[in-house]
Design an enzyme around this catalytic site. Structure first.
Site, mmCIF file in Angstrom:
data_model
loop_
_atom_site.group_PDB
_atom_site.id
_atom_site.type_symbol
_atom_site.label_atom_id
_atom_site.label_comp_id
_atom_site.label_asym_id
_atom_site.label_seq_id
_atom_site.Cartn_x
_atom_site.Cartn_y
_atom_site.Cartn_z
ATOM 1 N N ASP A 122 26.929 -15.129 -21.305
ATOM 2 C CA ASP A 122 27.252 -15.919 -22.490
ATOM 3 C C ASP A 122 27.114 -15.115 -23.778
ATOM 4 O O ASP A 122 27.929 -15.248 -24.689
ATOM 5 C CB ASP A 122 26.362 -17.173 -22.564
ATOM 6 C CG ASP A 122 26.814 -18.258 -21.584
ATOM 7 O OD1 ASP A 122 27.799 -18.029 -20.849
ATOM 8 O OD2 ASP A 122 26.181 -19.331 -21.544
ATOM 9 N N GLY A 123 26.096 -14.273 -23.850
ATOM 10 C CA GLY A 123 25.869 -13.477 -25.066
ATOM 11 C C GLY A 123 27.027 -12.532 -25.350
ATOM 12 O O GLY A 123 27.460 -12.379 -26.492
#
Length: 291
Positions: free
Chosen positions: A71-72
């Site tokens: 996600d990052g």
């Protein structure tokens, strides 16, 4: 199914710390080329592995972007590429995320679906903000998840005055405030006690961090509202300092009397969806892991 076209040209952004020796990146490129498509990539060897991509590196004919990591990596890619308005799809090489739909085992089926024009696109709202310090205005920055105002330095809490659409709302005495999008609701906002919101929703979440007063509730306002947060003073020295970060990056310092202005960005992040797995299903799986 929808007015989108079938996809043929792909760009891949890879967190090289998670995709060691670019094993998956290279296999995806081979698979796309076998099927008659094209693909190029940008990878990072920086510590942390999240590449910073300049829009000039992305070929003009690109239809969609794969983001390999987690996600990052996807949040950073969304911000770097915002001006290109390209849809993104994430491939998770870590624990189950909210944003990355694919895993190594499902990526090839997903490529087939994209090539056959079987996908949908979800628009996610973003936030933009700028600082007014000593009457000078900084340039605007953008965030998909959140803009966080956080105290720095001494162990003093800070006094943050909140205005919505030019009208005074309240003062939070806290370690800071998180301004989150629905996409960012499951990030820092959630760990600070804020509400979990369906990422397709349109609203702005305001959650104090470690509030030292009784008004420690999140406040949810319309996506079209403008929020101004002013650093108030609690100490006679007026030496409080706060830091503002956009999706955890690019921090800037504010002092007493300085303000940050935040509102919805015109740009959106386009997330490609292939599976019918809903946000609630991901949430249920995550909740089961925690119990």
């Amino acid at each position: 199914m929808h007015p989108y076209h079938s996809m043929k040209h792909f760009f891949i952004i890879t967190n090289a710390w998670k995709d060691q020796n670019l094993y998956l990146t290279k296999r995806i490129i081979s698979y796309i080329e076998e099927k008659g498509g094209t693909a190029s990539y940008e990878a990072s060897t920086e510590p942390g592995g999240n590449p910073s991509v300049h829009v000039r590196q992305v070929p003009e004919e690109t239809d969609a972007v794969f983001v390999i990591g987690g996600d990052g990596t996807l949040i950073r890619a969304a911000r770097d590429m915002v001006s290109l308005d390209l849809p993104l799809i994430g491939i998770n090489l870590g624990h189950l995320g909210y944003l990355c739909e694919l895993e190594e085992s499902t990526v090839y089926d997903a490529i087939d679906e994209l090539l056959a024009d079987r996908y949908t696109i979800e628009n996610r709202m973003m936030l933009t903000g700028y600082m007014i310090a000593k009457n000078a205005q900084t340039s605007r920055r953008i965030a998909l998840n959140d803009i966080v105002i956080h105290r720095t330095g001494s162990l003093q809490i800070v006094n943050l005055n909140v205005y919505v659409n030019g009208e005074y709302l309240c003062a939070f005495q806290a370690d800071g405030i998180i301004l989150a999008t629905p996409t960012g609701s499951t990030g820092y906002n959630m760990s600070a006690g804020g509400p979990i919101v369906d990422p397709k929703a349109k609203m702005l979440l305001m959650t104090p961090i470690n509030s030292h007063t009784l008004n420690s509730k999140s406040i949810v306002i319309s996506a079209d509202d403008e929020v101004v947060i002013e650093v108030g003073s609690r100490r006679s020295e007026k030496d409080e300092q706060v830091e503002v970060s956009f999706d955890g990056d690019n921090s800037m310092q504010l002092e007493v009397g300085d303000r940050i202005v935040v509102h919805r960005a015109k740009a959106v992040t386009k997330i490609l969806k292939i599976s019918k797995i809903s946000f609630l299903e991901i949430l249920r799986k995550k909740m089961q892991n925690y119990t």
